[in-house]
Design a protein around this motif. Structure first.
Motif, PDB file in Angstrom:
ATOM      1  N   TRP A  55       0.811  -1.205  -0.094  1.00 62.03           N
ATOM      2  CA  TRP A  55       0.049   0.031  -0.037  1.00 62.03           C
ATOM      3  C   TRP A  55       0.757   1.355   0.122  1.00 62.03           C
ATOM      4  O   TRP A  55       0.750   2.185  -1.048  1.00 62.03           O
ATOM      5  N   PHE A  61      -4.079  -0.707  -3.794  1.00 63.98           N
ATOM      6  CA  PHE A  61      -5.178   0.311  -3.626  1.00 63.98           C
ATOM      7  C   PHE A  61      -5.843  -0.093  -2.436  1.00 63.98           C
ATOM      8  O   PHE A  61      -5.744  -1.384  -1.741  1.00 63.98           O
ATOM      9  N   LEU A  62      -7.049   0.417  -2.312  1.00 65.06           N
ATOM     10  CA  LEU A  62      -7.758   0.171  -1.129  1.00 65.06           C
ATOM     11  C   LEU A  62      -8.522  -1.081  -0.977  1.00 65.06           C
ATOM     12  O   LEU A  62      -8.428  -1.939  -0.273  1.00 65.06           O
ATOM     13  N   PRO A  63      -8.927  -1.806  -2.253  1.00 60.73           N
ATOM     14  CA  PRO A  63      -9.706  -2.875  -2.331  1.00 60.73           C
ATOM     15  C   PRO A  63      -8.536  -4.167  -1.731  1.00 60.73           C
ATOM     16  O   PRO A  63      -9.038  -4.980  -1.112  1.00 60.73           O
ATOM     17  N   ILE A 105     -24.715   9.279   9.704  1.00 59.61           N
ATOM     18  CA  ILE A 105     -24.826   7.686   9.313  1.00 59.61           C
ATOM     19  C   ILE A 105     -23.752   7.229   8.295  1.00 59.61           C
ATOM     20  O   ILE A 105     -23.932   6.268   7.696  1.00 59.61           O
ATOM     21  N   HIS A 106     -22.701   7.937   8.245  1.00 57.23           N
ATOM     22  CA  HIS A 106     -21.955   7.705   7.064  1.00 57.23           C
ATOM     23  C   HIS A 106     -20.685   6.877   7.931  1.00 57.23           C
ATOM     24  O   HIS A 106     -20.158   7.339   8.953  1.00 57.23           O
ATOM     25  N   ILE A 108     -18.207   4.517   6.126  1.00 58.33           N
ATOM     26  CA  ILE A 108     -17.200   3.904   5.440  1.00 58.33           C
ATOM     27  C   ILE A 108     -15.668   4.003   5.831  1.00 58.33           C
ATOM     28  O   ILE A 108     -15.004   3.083   5.996  1.00 58.33           O
ATOM     29  N   LEU A 112     -13.126   1.334   7.488  1.00 56.02           N
ATOM     30  CA  LEU A 112     -11.569   1.228   6.869  1.00 56.02           C
ATOM     31  C   LEU A 112     -10.759   1.186   8.064  1.00 56.02           C
ATOM     32  O   LEU A 112      -9.619   0.519   8.225  1.00 56.02           O
ATOM     33  N   THR A 155     -19.886  18.402   8.790  1.00 54.66           N
ATOM     34  CA  THR A 155     -19.366  19.299   9.772  1.00 54.66           C
ATOM     35  C   THR A 155     -20.288  19.435  10.895  1.00 54.66           C
ATOM     36  O   THR A 155     -19.880  19.922  11.895  1.00 54.66           O
ATOM     37  N   THR A 156     -21.772  19.154  10.815  1.00 55.19           N
ATOM     38  CA  THR A 156     -22.610  19.254  11.717  1.00 55.19           C
ATOM     39  C   THR A 156     -22.145  18.291  13.075  1.00 55.19           C
ATOM     40  O   THR A 156     -22.450  18.558  14.167  1.00 55.19           O
ATOM     41  N   MET A 158     -19.067  16.996  13.464  1.00 55.17           N
ATOM     42  CA  MET A 158     -17.591  17.232  14.071  1.00 55.17           C
ATOM     43  C   MET A 158     -17.706  17.936  15.474  1.00 55.17           C
ATOM     44  O   MET A 158     -16.769  17.542  16.094  1.00 55.17           O
ATOM     45  N   PRO A 185     -14.183  16.103   6.921  1.00 58.47           N
ATOM     46  CA  PRO A 185     -13.946  17.589   7.440  1.00 58.47           C
ATOM     47  C   PRO A 185     -12.936  18.021   8.352  1.00 58.47           C
ATOM     48  O   PRO A 185     -12.591  18.999   8.714  1.00 58.47           O
TER      49      PRO A 185
ATOM     50  N   VAL B 103     -17.592  23.901   3.296  1.00 54.03           N
ATOM     51  CA  VAL B 103     -17.520  24.174   4.857  1.00 54.03           C
ATOM     52  C   VAL B 103     -16.328  25.270   4.817  1.00 54.03           C
ATOM     53  O   VAL B 103     -16.048  25.825   5.914  1.00 54.03           O
ATOM     54  N   ASP B 148     -23.381  25.675  14.762  1.00 56.88           N
ATOM     55  CA  ASP B 148     -23.711  24.811  13.685  1.00 56.88           C
ATOM     56  C   ASP B 148     -25.175  24.619  13.489  1.00 56.88           C
ATOM     57  O   ASP B 148     -25.795  24.307  12.489  1.00 56.88           O
ATOM     58  N   SER B 207     -28.774   8.123   2.175  1.00 55.20           N
ATOM     59  CA  SER B 207     -27.159   7.443   2.730  1.00 55.20           C
ATOM     60  C   SER B 207     -26.996   6.071   1.697  1.00 55.20           C
ATOM     61  O   SER B 207     -28.003   5.143   2.063  1.00 55.20           O
ATOM     62  N   LYS B 211     -30.558   3.914   1.852  1.00 52.68           N
ATOM     63  CA  LYS B 211     -31.107   4.143   3.497  1.00 52.68           C
ATOM     64  C   LYS B 211     -31.530   5.624   3.296  1.00 52.68           C
ATOM     65  O   LYS B 211     -31.028   6.606   2.724  1.00 52.68           O
ATOM     66  N   ALA B 240     -17.146   1.689  -3.125  1.00 47.16           N
ATOM     67  CA  ALA B 240     -17.187   1.771  -1.372  1.00 47.16           C
ATOM     68  C   ALA B 240     -18.661   1.678  -0.930  1.00 47.16           C
ATOM     69  O   ALA B 240     -18.939   0.924   0.004  1.00 47.16           O
ATOM     70  N   THR B 241     -19.568   2.566  -1.201  1.00 45.78           N
ATOM     71  CA  THR B 241     -20.760   2.532  -0.779  1.00 45.78           C
ATOM     72  C   THR B 241     -21.769   2.174  -1.745  1.00 45.78           C
ATOM     73  O   THR B 241     -23.066   2.308  -1.867  1.00 45.78           O
ATOM     74  N   MET B 284      -9.551   4.684  -5.286  1.00 46.38           N
ATOM     75  CA  MET B 284      -9.103   3.465  -4.390  1.00 46.38           C
ATOM     76  C   MET B 284      -7.591   3.604  -3.880  1.00 46.38           C
ATOM     77  O   MET B 284      -7.322   2.742  -3.064  1.00 46.38           O
ATOM     78  N   ARG B 285      -7.012   4.567  -4.417  1.00 47.01           N
ATOM     79  CA  ARG B 285      -5.697   4.935  -3.884  1.00 47.01           C
ATOM     80  C   ARG B 285      -5.873   5.772  -2.540  1.00 47.01           C
ATOM     81  O   ARG B 285      -5.078   5.732  -1.675  1.00 47.01           O
TER      82      ARG B 285
END
Lengths: 214, 485
Positions: A55, A61-63, A105-106, A108, A112, A155-156, A158, A185, B103, B148, B207, B211, B240-241, B284-285
């Motif tokens: 890596w 790469f990520l996969p 609700i993110h 990913i 990782l 951002t909300t 964070m 962010p 932002v 915020d 999402s 969702k 990814a998603t 992917m990198r």
């Protein structure tokens, strides 16, 4: 089959992301009563380290990276309970509570980081996404965690990272339970401003940042 | 005269479109979508859909999907703040608006990104007002000088105060809808007048994968009932998603957006909906979501074509860049994106000004992008037959000395056939040197300085201004903030 050949096979299984093979070899090691700490150290860890190197050098790469991490984690799931049964330490680098803050609700990025930390020997308790701040703290106390990893993509949410640090200070837990922050962010300046112990911009740097905290 | 062809980009065959839609229908029926909102779950139940209450999963029949598609308007008419100028969102009409909800702002003087405050938001709104090729404004940046919690209503408040264009916005909290709706009503005078002349579009993002969160679902329901168009912003990240293939991501995109469209129709039959998105080709990198990637644009163009096939108004995040400064990359990604979006006939194109993965806005980039938008808009107006004969008469009595420059025909048409840019450099070398050898970013900075006054007055009538301020202040006070910046 002699040990070096087996270790080489375990290493390759992790590097190639062959989960079936990684689990099969782990199961075999258990059945053949091999010394499991040695299996982990000489078979599997060199595999995830090599994946990490690939890596870093830009070849993986990520996969590829993530499937190697998944192999590592699934092999550990077979080996760890056996080690515990035998009363041996599993040499966990540290206990980590990780999650994405309430309102977000993110997950990913958080996933990782969780898989890379797990693959590198940390014990992960993943609370998922949309997690209440209180939950992070109560879970950390319950399992005696070394640190909390907080992710937010918005951002909300964070600001929740800042709030959690205040809450830890109020409960006089700040410093005992360390806090690592990340998410799209979030940057190092923000991490410094809110007094976080660690910051990582991606899953690989999260591993080295986590090692520094221990 | 022969009719003019509007140049068009179509990436998908009819067969592929049908297959993608068919698979989206299958997903909605078999896997269902997650709806984390009890009111919406109630609506689905009333409509006879199967619901798994513990997982908040709804399984949607093809019949309901078809019914909801049938009741969704294929065209929406938006109006500016004065209620005078009309903009058609539908057919192949194209309107640009600045990419929304950055932002940070790029500070041209330091070259660094920084948090934006009220003054930045006002300057941005005013600049948007002055950009000829940007039809709509958006609540483009978050202000950091207020908590915020009320940043959704506050950015709308400033947008409405300082810019006359229709506005693309959205809520950050369920309670945000009411004050925002009240502000829009205050501008129009009554709820009915707002219904007759929509002023704002509310973005709502599912999402990935599949969702609809409580907040976004509530925004769909509230907007549908108020007659405010909802812009559905599905945003899968390939591999990814969402599935890694472009076609696979399109299947998920269509399924997610149809889920949102159905919620709108169940909340209010005939509610206006815009089929939009902000998907990306996940890198992917780097683990990032490049908006300037060609594959991102291919997904956008692809779902736009599918939405047109379904007879729906469309939106996309295109014409923006992932560059951190106004460099070559910023121009090329914004240029390619804007042209492809216009050729695809995307009705609302969110992008101008935006950079760094939708996180940063730049006043200078907005001015440069205004030129880019002008070119894209010119392109899709196509090549027209202006006269009959086209040109033979111009050659009557033609000699070696004849010039076109002084012909009445030239004077009559040149401004209609050709556009003139503000920032793009077309000077001779010597003249460019004499102007200080400036690059496009520097010229854009000069332009911003030239057209933005130091103190920017609101262009809104004083009574309505006071009314907006009351609404905003009340919202602030409810959230523990005593005065506005």
């Amino acid at each position: 089959m002699n040990k070096p050949v087996l270790f080489e096979k375990m290493k390759s299984a992790v590097i190639e992301g062959n989960k079936h093979e990684a689990e099969f070899l782990a199961q075999n090691a258990v059945e053949n009563k091999m010394e499991l700490n040695e299996v982990i150290e000489k078979g599997y860890i060199p595999g995830i380290q090599k994946a990490g190197d690939l890596w870093e050098s830009g070849e993986y790469f990520l996969p590829e990276l993530i499937s190697s991490a998944e192999c590592m984690t699934s092999a550990m799931k077979i080996l760890q309970p056996e080690l515990e049964k035998a009363g041996l330490s599993t040499k966990s680098l540290g206990k980590v509570v990780i999650g994405t803050i309430e309102g977000d609700i993110h997950d990913i990025g958080k996933n990782l980081v969780a898989s890379m930390l797990a693959a590198n020997g940390f014990e992960i308790t993943d609370l998922g996404a949309n997690v209440k701040l209180e939950k992070f703290i109560s879970k950390s106390q319950e399992i005696n965690a070394d640190f909390i990893c907080l992710s937010s993509l918005l951002t909300t949410t964070m600001v929740g990272q800042k709030k959690l640090i205040t809450m830890l200070k109020d409960k006089k837990l700040f410093g005992h339970i360390k806090v690592m922050v990340g998410g799209a962010p979030v940057n190092s300046q923000w991490a410094r401003d809110i007094g976080a112990d660690g910051y990582a911009e991606n899953a690989m740097t999260a591993v080295s940042a986590a090692k520094k905290l221990i | 005269m022969l009719s003019t062809i509007r140049p068009k980009l179509e990436l998908l065959s009819k067969e592929l479109i049908n297959k993608i839609i068919e698979e989206a229908y299958i997903i909605l029926e078999r896997q269902g979508i997650f709806v984390e909102n009890s009111e919406a779950l109630g609506l689905f139940k009333e409509a006879g859909m199967k619901i798994n209450t513990s997982s908040q999963r709804v399984f949607i029949t093809p019949e309901l999907i078809q019914n909801c598609l049938d009741s969704t308007p294929s065209l929406i008419k938006m109006y500016d703040r004065n209620g005078e100028k009309e903009f058609v969102v539908g057919r192949d009409e194209v309107h640009f608006d600045p990419g929304s909800t950055a932002v940070t702002i790029l500070d041209h003087d330091t070259g660094d990104q920084r948090k934006a405050d009220t003054k930045d938001l006002i300057r941005f709104a005013r600049l948007t007002d002055l950009m000829d090729n940007i039809d709509f404004q958006s609540t483009a940046i978050i202000s950091s000088d207020l908590p915020d919690i009320i940043s959704d209503s506050y950015r709308l408040y400033l947008g409405l105060k300082y810019c006359n264009k229709p506005i693309v916005t959205g809520t950050f909290r369920v309670e945000g809808f009411k004050p925002m709706f009240d502000m829009l009503v205050a501008i129009r005078g009554s709820e009915q007048e707002l219904l007759d002349k929509p002023l704002a579009i509310f973005d709502a993002c599912p999402s990935p994968a599949l969702k609809w969160s409580n907040l976004t679902t509530q925004s769909l329901i509230d907007s549908a009932r108020a007659g405010i168009p909802s812009e559905l912003i599905s945003m899968g990240m390939t591999g990814a998603t969402s599935p890694v293939t472009i076609a696979g991501t399109l299947v998920q995109h269509v399924a997610e957006n149809l889920g949102g469209l159905i919620i709108c129709q169940l909340a209010h039959k005939g509610a206006p909906v815009i089929f939009g998105g902000s998907p990306s080709s996940f890198d992917m990198r780097k683990g990032t979501t490049p908006m300037g990637a060609i594959e991102t644009m291919m997904i956008d163009s692809g779902y736009t074509q599918i939405a047109k096939h379904l007879n729906l108004p469309t939106h996309a995040y295109m014409g923006l860049s992932d560059a951190k400064v106004n460099d070559n990359q910023a121009g090329l990604e914004s240029g390619i994106g804007s042209v492809l979006a216009a050729l695809s006939g995307v009705n609302v194109i969110s992008g101008p000004g935006m950079m760094d993965f939708e996180s940063c806005q730049s006043l200078e980039k907005l001015v440069i992008d205004n030129d880019i938008c002008g070119m894209a808009l010119r392109l899709v107006r196509g090549v027209a037959q202006r006269d009959d004969p086209i040109a033979t008469d111009l050659f009557d009595g033609f000699t070696a000395d004849t010039q076109f420059l002084y012909m009445p025909h030239t004077r009559k048409w040149y401004r209609k056939e050709h556009i003139f840019s503000e920032i793009i450099d077309r000077d001779t070398y010597d003249y460019w040197v004499s102007l200080g050898k400036k690059n496009s970013a520097e010229r854009a900075k000069d332009k911003v300085k030239e057209i933005l006054q130091e103190d920017i007055p609101s262009t809104l009538n004083a009574d309505i201004q006071a009314e907006l301020q009351n609404i905003m202040l009340a919202d602030a006070k409810r959230n523990g903030v005593d005065k506005l910046p």
